[in-house]
Design a protein around this motif. Structure first.
Motif, PDB file in Angstrom:
ATOM      1  N   MET A   1      26.490  36.664  29.301  1.00 55.76           N
ATOM      2  CA  MET A   1      26.885  37.070  30.628  1.00 55.76           C
ATOM      3  C   MET A   1      27.685  35.939  31.276  1.00 55.76           C
ATOM      4  O   MET A   1      27.272  34.797  31.266  1.00 55.76           O
ATOM      5  N   ASN A   2      28.806  36.275  31.867  1.00 50.00           N
ATOM      6  CA  ASN A   2      29.661  35.296  32.518  1.00 50.00           C
ATOM      7  C   ASN A   2      29.238  35.155  33.976  1.00 50.00           C
ATOM      8  O   ASN A   2      29.313  36.100  34.746  1.00 50.00           O
ATOM      9  N   THR A   3      28.794  33.969  34.359  1.00 47.24           N
ATOM     10  CA  THR A   3      28.337  33.741  35.723  1.00 47.24           C
ATOM     11  C   THR A   3      29.320  32.908  36.538  1.00 47.24           C
ATOM     12  O   THR A   3      29.019  32.520  37.655  1.00 47.24           O
ATOM     13  N   VAL A   4      30.481  32.637  35.986  1.00 42.88           N
ATOM     14  CA  VAL A   4      31.495  31.857  36.696  1.00 42.88           C
ATOM     15  C   VAL A   4      32.213  32.773  37.686  1.00 42.88           C
ATOM     16  O   VAL A   4      32.680  33.848  37.324  1.00 42.88           O
ATOM     17  N   THR A   5      32.245  32.344  38.936  1.00 43.83           N
ATOM     18  CA  THR A   5      32.992  33.093  39.937  1.00 43.83           C
ATOM     19  C   THR A   5      34.467  32.749  39.779  1.00 43.83           C
ATOM     20  O   THR A   5      34.841  31.573  39.843  1.00 43.83           O
ATOM     21  N   PRO A   6      35.312  33.759  39.544  1.00 48.19           N
ATOM     22  CA  PRO A   6      36.733  33.460  39.348  1.00 48.19           C
ATOM     23  C   PRO A   6      37.366  32.882  40.606  1.00 48.19           C
ATOM     24  O   PRO A   6      36.988  33.223  41.720  1.00 48.19           O
ATOM     25  N   ARG A   7      38.309  32.007  40.384  1.00 50.65           N
ATOM     26  CA  ARG A   7      39.077  31.380  41.456  1.00 50.65           C
ATOM     27  C   ARG A   7      40.561  31.633  41.186  1.00 50.65           C
ATOM     28  O   ARG A   7      40.930  32.117  40.127  1.00 50.65           O
ATOM     29  N   MET A   8      41.374  31.277  42.145  1.00 52.57           N
ATOM     30  CA  MET A   8      42.810  31.472  41.990  1.00 52.57           C
ATOM     31  C   MET A   8      43.327  30.733  40.748  1.00 52.57           C
ATOM     32  O   MET A   8      44.173  31.255  40.028  1.00 52.57           O
ATOM     33  N   THR A   9      42.793  29.548  40.485  1.00 51.04           N
ATOM     34  CA  THR A   9      43.229  28.813  39.291  1.00 51.04           C
ATOM     35  C   THR A   9      42.903  29.600  38.026  1.00 51.04           C
ATOM     36  O   THR A   9      43.707  29.639  37.095  1.00 51.04           O
ATOM     37  N   HIS A  10      41.738  30.248  37.997  1.00 50.30           N
ATOM     38  CA  HIS A  10      41.372  31.064  36.833  1.00 50.30           C
ATOM     39  C   HIS A  10      42.328  32.242  36.683  1.00 50.30           C
ATOM     40  O   HIS A  10      42.726  32.592  35.560  1.00 50.30           O
ATOM     41  N   LEU A  11      42.688  32.868  37.793  1.00 49.40           N
ATOM     42  CA  LEU A  11      43.619  33.998  37.748  1.00 49.40           C
ATOM     43  C   LEU A  11      44.956  33.553  37.176  1.00 49.40           C
ATOM     44  O   LEU A  11      45.511  34.217  36.293  1.00 49.40           O
ATOM     45  N   PHE A  12      45.465  32.442  37.637  1.00 47.68           N
ATOM     46  CA  PHE A  12      46.742  31.953  37.136  1.00 47.68           C
ATOM     47  C   PHE A  12      46.655  31.592  35.654  1.00 47.68           C
ATOM     48  O   PHE A  12      47.584  31.857  34.895  1.00 47.68           O
ATOM     49  N   GLN A  13      45.532  31.041  35.232  1.00 46.98           N
ATOM     50  CA  GLN A  13      45.343  30.750  33.810  1.00 46.98           C
ATOM     51  C   GLN A  13      45.364  32.042  32.999  1.00 46.98           C
ATOM     52  O   GLN A  13      46.013  32.111  31.951  1.00 46.98           O
TER      53      GLN A  13
END
Length: 81
Positions: A1-13
């Motif tokens: 299960m992925n518990t990392v809250t996405p951030r703008m940096t993740h979206l750009f990645q």
């Protein structure tokens, strides 16, 4: 299960774009959309990027929130008085 809250940096990645703070700011500054253009209709996305954005919006999860934040940022100039 992925518990990392996405951030703008993740979206750009995930979109295959430079995810540094400066690069994100420059992207938003240089890719402003008019009020009638929704984020998925922007001409600067390639097919895979557009599909990813549509998928995340339809999932209506934490990613949708980040995509919505990007959408709002890309429309900043169109809502200025």
């Amino acid at each position: 299960m992925n518990t990392v809250t996405p951030r703008m940096t993740h979206l750009f990645q995930q979109l295959g774009l430079d995810s540094s703070q400066l690069a994100i700011e420059e992207f938003i500054k240089n890719h402003q959309l008019d009020a009638q253009t929704y984020i998925t209709d922007a001409s600067f996305w390639n097919e895979a990027q557009c599909a990813f954005i549509k998928e995340k919006i339809s999932a209506d999860d934490n990613w949708a929130t980040i995509v919505d934040q990007l959408n709002e940022s890309l429309h900043e100039d169109s809502v200025k008085l």
